[in-house]
Design a protein around this motif. Sequence first.
Motif, PDB file in Angstrom:
ATOM      1  N   GLY A   1       0.815  -1.209   0.000  1.00 12.06           N
ATOM      2  CA  GLY A   1       0.000   0.000   0.000  1.00 12.06           C
ATOM      3  C   GLY A   1       0.848   1.259   0.000  1.00 12.06           C
ATOM      4  O   GLY A   1       2.076   1.201   0.129  1.00 12.06           O
TER       5      GLY A   1
ATOM      6  N   LEU B   1      -0.540   0.683  -8.317  1.00 11.61           N
ATOM      7  CA  LEU B   1       0.040   0.048  -7.141  1.00 11.61           C
ATOM      8  C   LEU B   1      -0.167  -1.449  -7.257  1.00 11.61           C
ATOM      9  O   LEU B   1      -1.136  -1.890  -7.878  1.00 11.61           O
TER      10      LEU B   1
ATOM     11  N   LEU C   1      -0.501  -4.706  -4.706  1.00  9.25           N
ATOM     12  CA  LEU C   1      -0.601  -5.257  -3.361  1.00  9.25           C
ATOM     13  C   LEU C   1      -0.247  -6.743  -3.383  1.00  9.25           C
ATOM     14  O   LEU C   1      -0.531  -7.442  -4.358  1.00  9.25           O
TER      15      LEU C   1
ATOM     16  N   ARG D   1     -12.006  -4.088   0.625  1.00  6.62           N
ATOM     17  CA  ARG D   1     -11.521  -2.776   1.047  1.00  6.62           C
ATOM     18  C   ARG D   1     -12.572  -2.083   1.889  1.00  6.62           C
ATOM     19  O   ARG D   1     -13.767  -2.364   1.778  1.00  6.62           O
TER      20      ARG D   1
ATOM     21  N   LEU E   1      -5.707   4.297 -10.852  1.00  4.62           N
ATOM     22  CA  LEU E   1      -6.321   4.501  -9.544  1.00  4.62           C
ATOM     23  C   LEU E   1      -7.075   5.819  -9.481  1.00  4.62           C
ATOM     24  O   LEU E   1      -6.679   6.825 -10.093  1.00  4.62           O
TER      25      LEU E   1
ATOM     26  N   THR F   1      -9.451   4.985  -2.515  1.00  5.89           N
ATOM     27  CA  THR F   1      -8.816   5.163  -1.213  1.00  5.89           C
ATOM     28  C   THR F   1      -9.530   4.338  -0.158  1.00  5.89           C
ATOM     29  O   THR F   1     -10.743   4.446   0.026  1.00  5.89           O
TER      30      THR F   1
ATOM     31  N   TYR G   1      -7.093  -1.895   2.393  1.00  3.43           N
ATOM     32  CA  TYR G   1      -7.317  -3.106   1.613  1.00  3.43           C
ATOM     33  C   TYR G   1      -6.945  -4.323   2.458  1.00  3.43           C
ATOM     34  O   TYR G   1      -5.843  -4.396   3.015  1.00  3.43           O
TER      35      TYR G   1
ATOM     36  N   THR H   1      -3.803  -3.025   4.519  1.00  2.00           N
ATOM     37  CA  THR H   1      -2.783  -2.082   4.071  1.00  2.00           C
ATOM     38  C   THR H   1      -3.485  -0.867   3.480  1.00  2.00           C
ATOM     39  O   THR H   1      -4.445  -0.997   2.722  1.00  2.00           O
TER      40      THR H   1
ATOM     41  N   VAL I   1      -4.275   2.245   1.232  1.00  2.00           N
ATOM     42  CA  VAL I   1      -4.074   2.799  -0.103  1.00  2.00           C
ATOM     43  C   VAL I   1      -4.757   4.162  -0.136  1.00  2.00           C
ATOM     44  O   VAL I   1      -5.955   4.265   0.137  1.00  2.00           O
TER      45      VAL I   1
END
Length: 123
Positions: free
Chosen positions: A9, A18, A20, A38, A86, A91, A94, A117, A119
Amino acid sequence: QVQLVESGGGLVQAGDSLRLSCAASGRSFSNYGMGWFRQAPGKEREFVAALRWTDNRIRYADSVKGRFTISSDNAKNMVYLQMNSLKPEDTAVYYCGLRTRPWLLAFFQSDYWGQGTQVTVSS
């Protein structure tokens, strides 16, 4: 008992990517699949994507289709989430989940959870 540890993250800008990762460990457990959920501030935890170990079938939430890709390394009990394009609405914290029983593709429910984590996507 199964332990799940997420990583990857961070803080990115809108349009960035990103990846993960989630590693599962423990003594003698059956892995029928892993997935991602999430939770944004003030909202309920929502499903993002899941991959069924038995046949490699995948399901995505409509909100991430075409942008996120879930993959796995079954031998290592790891699952990944590649997140492209993204958006600020992505946001959230996650969470990685693991299923130790058979499950229907239309409904993934975790038996174990990671710690999550963060994000954060800035506009």
